[in-house]
Scaffold this motif. Structure first.
Motif, PDB file in Angstrom:
ATOM      1  N   VAL B  65       0.840  -1.160  -0.005  1.00  0.00           N
ATOM      2  CA  VAL B  65      -0.177   0.112   0.083  1.00  0.00           C
ATOM      3  C   VAL B  65       0.947   1.336   0.003  1.00  0.00           C
ATOM      4  CG1 VAL B  65      -1.751   1.230   1.109  1.00  0.00           C
ATOM      5  CG2 VAL B  65      -1.717  -1.265   1.359  1.00  0.00           C
ATOM      6  N   ARG B  75      -7.044  -0.024   4.738  1.00  0.00           N
ATOM      7  CA  ARG B  75      -8.122  -1.095   4.924  1.00  0.00           C
ATOM      8  C   ARG B  75      -9.212  -1.028   3.963  1.00  0.00           C
ATOM      9  NH1 ARG B  75      -7.777  -4.602   8.972  1.00  0.00           N
ATOM     10  NH2 ARG B  75      -6.260  -4.411  10.640  1.00  0.00           N
ATOM     11  N   GLU B  78      -9.496  -2.786   0.461  1.00  0.00           N
ATOM     12  CA  GLU B  78      -9.644  -4.153   0.385  1.00  0.00           C
ATOM     13  C   GLU B  78     -10.864  -4.573  -0.523  1.00  0.00           C
ATOM     14  OE1 GLU B  78      -9.485  -6.315   4.105  1.00  0.00           O
ATOM     15  OE2 GLU B  78     -10.796  -8.142   3.454  1.00  0.00           O
ATOM     16  N   ILE B  81      -9.596  -4.329  -4.257  1.00  0.00           N
ATOM     17  CA  ILE B  81      -9.149  -5.841  -4.156  1.00  0.00           C
ATOM     18  C   ILE B  81      -9.906  -6.943  -4.893  1.00  0.00           C
ATOM     19  CG2 ILE B  81      -7.438  -7.468  -3.610  1.00  0.00           C
ATOM     20  CD1 ILE B  81      -6.104  -4.996  -1.903  1.00  0.00           C
ATOM     21  N   VAL B  90      -7.863 -12.592   0.571  1.00  0.00           N
ATOM     22  CA  VAL B  90      -7.170 -11.337   0.949  1.00  0.00           C
ATOM     23  C   VAL B  90      -6.717 -10.892   2.048  1.00  0.00           C
ATOM     24  CG1 VAL B  90      -7.179  -8.914   0.517  1.00  0.00           C
ATOM     25  CG2 VAL B  90      -8.115 -10.193  -1.289  1.00  0.00           C
ATOM     26  N   GLU B  91      -5.691 -10.918   2.480  1.00  0.00           N
ATOM     27  CA  GLU B  91      -5.414 -10.809   3.863  1.00  0.00           C
ATOM     28  C   GLU B  91      -4.716  -9.391   4.017  1.00  0.00           C
ATOM     29  OE1 GLU B  91      -3.215 -12.939   7.657  1.00  0.00           O
ATOM     30  OE2 GLU B  91      -3.238 -13.942   5.645  1.00  0.00           O
ATOM     31  N   TYR B  92      -5.248  -8.658   5.018  1.00  0.00           N
ATOM     32  CA  TYR B  92      -4.275  -7.179   5.104  1.00  0.00           C
ATOM     33  C   TYR B  92      -3.339  -7.631   6.248  1.00  0.00           C
ATOM     34  CZ  TYR B  92      -3.575  -2.465   6.484  1.00  0.00           C
ATOM     35  OH  TYR B  92      -2.839  -1.210   6.852  1.00  0.00           O
ATOM     36  N   ASP B 124       2.333  -1.325   4.667  1.00  0.00           N
ATOM     37  CA  ASP B 124       1.227  -2.009   5.038  1.00  0.00           C
ATOM     38  C   ASP B 124       1.032  -2.885   3.741  1.00  0.00           C
ATOM     39  OD1 ASP B 124       1.046  -0.888   7.488  1.00  0.00           O
ATOM     40  OD2 ASP B 124      -0.368   0.580   6.718  1.00  0.00           O
ATOM     41  N   ARG B 125       0.469  -4.039   3.986  1.00  0.00           N
ATOM     42  CA  ARG B 125       0.511  -4.851   2.742  1.00  0.00           C
ATOM     43  C   ARG B 125      -0.954  -5.770   2.704  1.00  0.00           C
ATOM     44  NH1 ARG B 125       5.938  -7.564   3.713  1.00  0.00           N
ATOM     45  NH2 ARG B 125       6.199  -5.480   4.192  1.00  0.00           N
ATOM     46  N   TYR B 126      -1.096  -6.182   1.428  1.00  0.00           N
ATOM     47  CA  TYR B 126      -1.999  -7.194   1.220  1.00  0.00           C
ATOM     48  C   TYR B 126      -1.609  -8.273   0.551  1.00  0.00           C
ATOM     49  CZ  TYR B 126      -6.072  -4.070   1.988  1.00  0.00           C
ATOM     50  OH  TYR B 126      -7.012  -3.238   2.598  1.00  0.00           O
ATOM     51  N   THR B 127      -1.878  -9.632   1.471  1.00  0.00           N
ATOM     52  CA  THR B 127      -1.398 -10.743   0.682  1.00  0.00           C
ATOM     53  C   THR B 127      -2.603 -11.530   0.079  1.00  0.00           C
ATOM     54  OG1 THR B 127       0.120 -10.982   2.518  1.00  0.00           O
ATOM     55  CG2 THR B 127      -0.041 -13.013   1.248  1.00  0.00           C
ATOM     56  N   VAL B 128      -2.479 -11.882  -1.327  1.00  0.00           N
ATOM     57  CA  VAL B 128      -3.538 -12.196  -2.144  1.00  0.00           C
ATOM     58  C   VAL B 128      -3.206 -13.716  -2.468  1.00  0.00           C
ATOM     59  CG1 VAL B 128      -4.593 -11.882  -4.288  1.00  0.00           C
ATOM     60  CG2 VAL B 128      -4.104  -9.918  -2.799  1.00  0.00           C
TER      61      VAL B 128
END
Lengths: 229, 295
Positions: B65, B75, B78, B81, B90-92, B124-128
């Motif tokens: 992000v 957040r 999301e 996404i 998806v995990e923040y 900060d990141r999203y794991t997809v």
């Protein structure tokens, strides 16, 4: 009832086995078919049971036209002809009773009938005490009597015995022949194929002699007494 | 067919198995051995597949992000996404949590990261994760389009390799199993042939007595079917035992290798074993018998 008209047989490898055979056996007859080995006796038996097809000529066995019989009808033909072999051809894994009952099952007889008929036939050949024995526990003569019982059990109109005494000693051979004679007296046509002259001479019956695939004599009374073969 | 015939055929078929004990044992063993070979191979293939699938699943895309975004704003992305249909989950993760994980990976040597807590360089990141690994590139592209995503990290070169390896192994396994089936059919039909040859005299006698082909054939077919079923059952039990033993004793020691449980493969194995066993046992004897019925 057998009618063969001008029957010839040449095997696929070119070996001629029969030529111009004319044979007439009526219901209720007792006939010896004699000849040396390789004279064509066995080929005649095989033609009568539709095991081999004739090369030319015509034939009828118990109302079945040998020239036109369909493969699906061959079992029906064979049920009218009980065959007894030189080597008995019993199933070693089955008891005497089972060997005979088996022939009835093969033609679809109900168990109720089988249970009555098999002991009766075994009694006829004198083996009622050996019903539970296995073939390898029996003497040669006894085994052949099982084979006769098996050939007889479906009430065939004819019994063909192909060298039935070939593996038996003279005393037992006479026994088997007497048994066949008794069966003949009960109304079944009997054709005995053999090369044993003494045996044939013991009985005064019609004798057909065959040599090199041709019938050379057909008369009643001991054939071997007058001629050599 | 009359009832007394059915019971006769059944009895005859079963009796014959016992009266020709050696041949029955030989035929059962051959069927059993062939099935075991097939089964073992299938299980190996399944495990390879599972392993590759596992690697696939671990192959996540990480979307970072923008640093200027507050946690709340981050957040909020999301939902954007999630509009990408190929995405499975998806995990923040906040940058603090990311740093914590990072330290964990270093374990005892995490000391070298000590000074970072005050000036966390991570984002900060999203794991997809994806539904289908084939879509990696597509999803990576779609993610970078999302407003607020600064950078997308996807190893599409690695995923391409995995896809390749998996496709090739699937192809090799399929071909090998087919070859095994063919070889088994060949071996088994030879064994049946031998059994029949042993009993050609018996068959000839039946035919001379005036038995129809069907009458001769049915007990043999029943016998073949029962031998096929017996072979399949023995093979199934052996396969189960051996597989569980191998999994318990060796594979589980290497904990990062995921294994297929026998329970999850049992239907496949069951259908294959009984299918092949019944087919080669029953059809095998019916077809081989034809030759011996010409009397």
């Amino acid at each position: 009832m057998v009618r063969l008209l001008d029957v010839c047989k040449v095997y696929e490898n070119g070996t001629p086995a029969l030529s111009g055979i004319n044979l007439k056996i009526d219901d209720g007859e007792f006939v010896f078919l004699v000849g040396s080995s390789a004279s064509g006796k066995s080929t005649i038996v095989k033609i009568l049971t539709s095991e081999v097809k004739m090369t030319s000529g015509r034939g009828i066995v118990n109302g079945f036209n040998l020239n036109r019989i369909k493969p699906s009808k061959v079992p029906e033909l064979r049920r009218t002809v009980g065959v007894v072999f030189q080597d008995f051809r019993l199933i070693d894994k089955k008891t005497v009773y089972e060997n005979v009952a088996f022939a009835m099952r093969a033609v679809g007889a109900p168990p109720r009938i089988i249970k009555k008929r098999v002991p009766y036939v075994l009694q006829l050949v004198g083996l009622e005490r050996k019903m539970k024995s296995y073939p390898n526990e029996l003497s040669g003569g006894e085994r052949q009597r099982v084979a006769v019982a098996r050939a007889l059990v479906n009430n065939p109109s004819m019994i063909i015995a192909d060298e039935p005494t070939g593996n038996l000693d003279p005393k037992m051979s006479i026994e088997i022949m007497s048994l066949l004679e008794k069966i003949n007296e009960l109304g079944t046509t009997v054709l005995v194929v053999t090369h044993e002259r003494e045996l044939v001479n013991e009985f005064s019956k019609r004798v057909i002699a065959i040599d090199s695939g041709r019938i050379i004599s057909d008369r009643t009374g001991g054939y071997y007494q007058n001629e050599t073969l | 067919m009359k009832l007394y015939n059915i019971t006769y055929f059944l009895r005859e078929g079963i009796q014959s198995i016992f009266s020709h004990r050696l041949m029955s044992i030989a035929a059962t063993s051959v069927i059993c051995a062939c099935l075991l070979l097939m089964g073992s191979f299938s299980l190996v293939a399944m495990n390879i597949d599972k392993l590759l699938e596992d690697i696939e699943n671990k192959n996540e895309i990480v979307a970072y992000v923008e640093e200027t975004f507050t946690e709340e704003a981050a957040r909020a992305i999301e939902s954007d996404i999630l509009e990408i249909t190929e995405i499975d989950s998806v995990e923040y993760m906040t940058k603090e949590k990311a740093l914590e994980n990072f330290k964990k990976e270093f374990g005892d040597e995490s000391g070298i990261l000590d000074g970072l807590d005050e000036r966390n360089p991570l984002r900060d990141r999203y794991t997809v994760t994806l539904r289908n690994i084939h879509d990696t590139q597509k999803v990576a592209d779609a993610l970078s389009e999302v407003d607020g995503i600064a950078k997308v990290s996807a190893r599409s070169d690695i995923t391409d390799k995995i896809i390749q390896v998996r496709d090739v192994t699937t192809a090799i396994c399929t071909v090998l199993i087919l070859i095994l089936v063919l070889v088994s059919v060949f071996i088994i039909s030879n064994t049946v042939n031998l059994t029949m040859f042993n009993r050609r005299e018996e068959i000839a006698i039946m035919k001379m007595i005036g038995a129809t082909n069907g009458f001769v054939r049915i007990p043999f077919v029943i016998e073949g079917l029962l031998i096929g079923i017996a072979g399949a059952s023995v093979a199934l039990l052996l396969q189960w035992g051996v597989y569980e033993y191998i999994v318990a004793s060796t594979l589980s020691a290497i904990s990062f290798i995921p294994t297929v449980s026998f329970g999850s493969a049992i239907w496949y194995i069951l259908i294959m074993f009984y299918g092949v066993g019944i087919l080669v046992g029953g059809a095998g004897s019916a077809l081989t018998l034809r030759k011996f019925l010409k009397v």
